[in-house]
Write an enzyme that holds these catalytic residues in place. Sequence first.
Site, mmCIF file in Angstrom:
data_model
loop_
_atom_site.group_PDB
_atom_site.id
_atom_site.type_symbol
_atom_site.label_atom_id
_atom_site.label_comp_id
_atom_site.label_asym_id
_atom_site.label_seq_id
_atom_site.Cartn_x
_atom_site.Cartn_y
_atom_site.Cartn_z
ATOM 1 N N LYS A 22 42.074 34.918 42.075
ATOM 2 C CA LYS A 22 42.188 35.936 41.015
ATOM 3 C C LYS A 22 41.077 36.974 41.153
ATOM 4 O O LYS A 22 41.331 38.175 41.094
ATOM 5 C CB LYS A 22 42.092 35.223 39.656
ATOM 6 C CG LYS A 22 41.803 36.121 38.491
ATOM 7 C CD LYS A 22 41.780 35.349 37.189
ATOM 8 C CE LYS A 22 40.462 34.754 36.787
ATOM 9 N NZ LYS A 22 39.429 35.728 36.380
ATOM 10 N N ASN A 23 39.848 36.495 41.333
ATOM 11 C CA ASN A 23 38.710 37.426 41.332
ATOM 12 C C ASN A 23 38.619 38.279 42.595
ATOM 13 O O ASN A 23 37.871 39.247 42.623
ATOM 14 C CB ASN A 23 37.394 36.664 41.111
ATOM 15 C CG ASN A 23 37.283 36.143 39.688
ATOM 16 O OD1 ASN A 23 38.122 36.464 38.846
ATOM 17 N ND2 ASN A 23 36.274 35.343 39.416
ATOM 18 N N ARG A 92 38.933 41.472 30.440
ATOM 19 C CA ARG A 92 37.754 42.317 30.659
ATOM 20 C C ARG A 92 37.780 43.034 31.996
ATOM 21 O O ARG A 92 37.248 44.135 32.133
ATOM 22 C CB ARG A 92 36.493 41.460 30.600
ATOM 23 C CG ARG A 92 36.131 40.969 29.246
ATOM 24 C CD ARG A 92 34.881 40.147 29.360
ATOM 25 N NE ARG A 92 33.885 40.860 30.157
ATOM 26 C CZ ARG A 92 33.051 41.764 29.679
ATOM 27 N NH1 ARG A 92 33.080 42.066 28.405
ATOM 28 N NH2 ARG A 92 32.184 42.378 30.467
ATOM 29 N N CYS A 116 33.194 37.864 24.716
ATOM 30 C CA CYS A 116 34.288 36.912 24.911
ATOM 31 C C CYS A 116 33.729 35.521 24.687
ATOM 32 O O CYS A 116 32.560 35.380 24.327
ATOM 33 C CB CYS A 116 34.906 37.060 26.287
ATOM 34 S SG CYS A 116 33.771 36.651 27.590
ATOM 35 N N ARG A 121 29.049 40.239 27.058
ATOM 36 C CA ARG A 121 29.145 40.625 28.468
ATOM 37 C C ARG A 121 29.076 42.144 28.546
ATOM 38 O O ARG A 121 30.084 42.831 28.482
ATOM 39 C CB ARG A 121 30.441 40.072 29.078
ATOM 40 C CG ARG A 121 30.388 38.561 29.187
ATOM 41 C CD ARG A 121 31.666 37.985 29.688
ATOM 42 N NE ARG A 121 31.883 38.183 31.109
ATOM 43 C CZ ARG A 121 32.936 37.705 31.764
ATOM 44 N NH1 ARG A 121 33.836 37.002 31.122
ATOM 45 N NH2 ARG A 121 33.096 37.929 33.054
ATOM 46 N N ASP A 124 26.721 47.853 30.866
ATOM 47 C CA ASP A 124 25.743 48.919 31.076
ATOM 48 C C ASP A 124 25.545 49.250 32.561
ATOM 49 O O ASP A 124 25.336 50.405 32.930
ATOM 50 C CB ASP A 124 24.399 48.542 30.432
ATOM 51 C CG ASP A 124 23.838 47.239 30.981
ATOM 52 O OD1 ASP A 124 24.565 46.231 30.940
ATOM 53 O OD2 ASP A 124 22.688 47.230 31.462
ATOM 54 N N LEU A 125 25.622 48.240 33.430
ATOM 55 C CA LEU A 125 25.394 48.496 34.863
ATOM 56 C C LEU A 125 26.525 49.341 35.451
ATOM 57 O O LEU A 125 26.291 50.200 36.301
ATOM 58 C CB LEU A 125 25.280 47.170 35.629
ATOM 59 C CG LEU A 125 24.087 46.291 35.240
ATOM 60 C CD1 LEU A 125 24.161 44.928 35.920
ATOM 61 C CD2 LEU A 125 22.775 46.987 35.596
ATOM 62 N N ILE A 326 23.591 32.580 34.414
ATOM 63 C CA ILE A 326 24.361 33.842 34.420
ATOM 64 C C ILE A 326 24.822 34.209 33.008
ATOM 65 O O ILE A 326 24.590 35.314 32.540
ATOM 66 C CB ILE A 326 25.601 33.735 35.337
ATOM 67 C CG1 ILE A 326 25.224 33.205 36.719
ATOM 68 C CG2 ILE A 326 26.357 35.062 35.398
ATOM 69 C CD1 ILE A 326 24.907 34.229 37.759
ATOM 70 N N ARG A 396 45.590 31.829 32.738
ATOM 71 C CA ARG A 396 44.947 33.077 33.165
ATOM 72 C C ARG A 396 44.380 32.943 34.571
ATOM 73 O O ARG A 396 44.238 33.940 35.271
ATOM 74 C CB ARG A 396 43.786 33.419 32.218
ATOM 75 C CG ARG A 396 44.206 33.980 30.889
ATOM 76 C CD ARG A 396 42.990 34.464 30.122
ATOM 77 N NE ARG A 396 42.049 35.061 31.051
ATOM 78 C CZ ARG A 396 40.733 34.871 31.048
ATOM 79 N NH1 ARG A 396 40.179 34.134 30.127
ATOM 80 N NH2 ARG A 396 39.952 35.443 31.939
HETATM 81 C C1 UD1 Z 1 32.678 38.061 37.554
HETATM 82 C C2 UD1 Z 1 33.830 37.094 37.609
HETATM 83 C C3 UD1 Z 1 33.548 35.893 36.715
HETATM 84 C C4 UD1 Z 1 32.212 35.263 37.089
HETATM 85 C C5 UD1 Z 1 31.094 36.298 37.114
HETATM 86 C C6 UD1 Z 1 29.784 35.764 37.636
HETATM 87 C C7 UD1 Z 1 35.733 38.525 37.988
HETATM 88 C C8 UD1 Z 1 36.956 39.165 37.440
HETATM 89 N N1 UD1 Z 1 35.035 37.776 37.147
HETATM 90 O O1 UD1 Z 1 32.564 38.516 36.205
HETATM 91 O O2 UD1 Z 1 34.601 34.941 36.890
HETATM 92 O O3 UD1 Z 1 31.887 34.270 36.151
HETATM 93 O O4 UD1 Z 1 31.481 37.406 37.968
HETATM 94 O O5 UD1 Z 1 29.933 35.252 38.904
HETATM 95 O O6 UD1 Z 1 35.424 38.624 39.154
HETATM 96 N N2 UD1 Z 1 25.770 42.107 33.339
HETATM 97 C C9 UD1 Z 1 25.023 43.037 32.653
HETATM 98 N N3 UD1 Z 1 25.475 44.326 32.611
HETATM 99 C C10 UD1 Z 1 26.627 44.702 33.246
HETATM 100 C C11 UD1 Z 1 27.378 43.737 33.953
HETATM 101 C C12 UD1 Z 1 26.926 42.443 33.982
HETATM 102 O O7 UD1 Z 1 23.984 42.715 32.087
HETATM 103 O O8 UD1 Z 1 26.974 45.887 33.179
HETATM 104 C C13 UD1 Z 1 25.283 40.697 33.402
HETATM 105 C C14 UD1 Z 1 26.267 39.684 32.778
HETATM 106 O O9 UD1 Z 1 26.086 39.596 31.381
HETATM 107 C C15 UD1 Z 1 25.870 38.426 33.525
HETATM 108 C C16 UD1 Z 1 25.514 38.929 34.914
HETATM 109 O O10 UD1 Z 1 25.227 40.317 34.763
HETATM 110 O O11 UD1 Z 1 24.728 37.862 32.952
HETATM 111 C C17 UD1 Z 1 26.595 38.757 35.954
HETATM 112 O O12 UD1 Z 1 27.834 39.237 35.452
HETATM 113 P P1 UD1 Z 1 28.922 39.870 36.410
HETATM 114 O O13 UD1 Z 1 28.666 39.420 37.810
HETATM 115 O O14 UD1 Z 1 29.009 41.318 36.152
HETATM 116 O O15 UD1 Z 1 30.248 39.195 35.877
HETATM 117 P P2 UD1 Z 1 31.701 39.795 35.887
HETATM 118 O O16 UD1 Z 1 31.854 40.768 37.004
HETATM 119 O O17 UD1 Z 1 32.073 40.216 34.507
#
Ligand code: UD1
Length: 417
Positions: A22-23, A92, A116, A121, A124-125, A326, A396
């Site tokens: 999926k990812n 998301r 969620c 989640r 900002d990045l 994480i 899902r």
């Molecule tokens: C993706 C995966 C999810 C997995 C996660 C971590 C998909 C669709 N989902 O989620 O299954 O659990 O990677 O391996 O691929 N963060 C920020 N700001 C941002 C974005 C992220 O602070 O703008 C933080 C998050 O809160 C978290 C960390 O960065 O603590 C990593 O999150 P991220 O790798 O972005 O997760 P997703 O891409 O949402």
Amino acid sequence: MDRFIIEGGSKLSGEIAVSGAKNATLPVMAATILAAGEFKLENIPNLIDIKLMGHLIRMLGARVEHEEGRMYIDTTNLDGWEAPYELVSKMRASIYVLGPLLARFGKAKVSFPGGCAIGTRPVDLHLMAMEKLGATITIEHGYIIAECEKLVGADITFRKVSVGATANSLMAAVLAEGETNLYNCAIEPEIQSFVEFLIQMGADIKGVGTSHLCIKGVPKLNSVKAEMLSDRIEAGTFLIAGAITRSEITITNCVPNHLGEFFDKLKLAGCGFDIMGNMITIKPGEIINPVNIKTAPFPEYPTDLQAQFMALMTLSSGESVIEEGIFPDRFTHAAELNRLDANIKVDGNLARVRGVKQLSGAPVMATDLRASAALVLAGLAAQGTTEISRIYHIDRGYESFEHKLTSLGANIKRLKG
Ligand code: UD1
């Protein structure tokens, strides 16, 4: 809402094939927005999240057909640039359309994804990267509105490793003018295969598999044929199914290297493995040793296999500590596992799991995708009947989960409605 009824205690045996990830598939589907043309994608899992992304791209004007592991996407007439709340609130990963819409049309309106079940989640990045590339971002009535005349390459350092922000920034940068350097990128296998997909489309990206990606913008990308990566999280979940039921099972269609530190932890827990090409046979020991884990970005222990490992540790011969590095709040499964007689205490982002001799079946509730898988695993090992409600979370992210488990000899049934 569907439920699972599991009669625990069956030994498992046999072989199952892992589905497409999926990812890995979600960013690829979003990236089809970057080119006008016909894409043929293979090894596509049949999952609700994939259908939702298909629906979103269709709403933007693409033709999307999905049948038996194949997906056809024609983005020739795609002209929409808005991802509405109804869809983003269900998934998301809809935020993935932000980068490619900006790159193709110079504008995007995407509903702000909320929190969620696994906690807040932020995005900002993603927004920081779009701004660095030249977009103006405003937030209005719960929507992210991004606009630009053109995107221009920039140096971007992520303060935290993010899978989603890496993928989104890549999609914005591949058509930007000039060079973009992304530092502190995610190097998860899904990102590596995604970079390879973009290169196949004609993108100029150096540094595949490293945390520094250098992108030279190109004027145009092409539609392509591609095969999706197999799902390492599904593979890990089935390996734990073998470990927790002390059963020798084989999984095929997987990439053992993608399991990173997960393998080492299962070995410490007492499991042996036979690995041949894309096939892994797990040979569990009789005793489950207690093992500590800390989740962190790849190649360290994946957060998406934390809940399942906790289920295994509930039956260990001692105490293990699970640290969530994480998503600090990702422990909703602990209280549900305790309903099955597990002994878990959560303190902030740490969970202390004291192994018990036996779990016993009870009604429990699935709270998120991986938490649901953990409850199924615990139910397989528990004495008696476990009833799991709200299993739509499983649909899902796990293709034919109960059918695959049944084919291994598990006693699991879906009750409709
Ligand atoms: C993706 C995966 C999810 C997995 C996660 C971590 C998909 C669709 N989902 O989620 O299954 O659990 O990677 O391996 O691929 N963060 C920020 N700001 C941002 C974005 C992220 O602070 O703008 C933080 C998050 O809160 C978290 C960390 O960065 O603590 C990593 O999150 P991220 O790798 O972005 O997760 P997703 O891409 O949402």
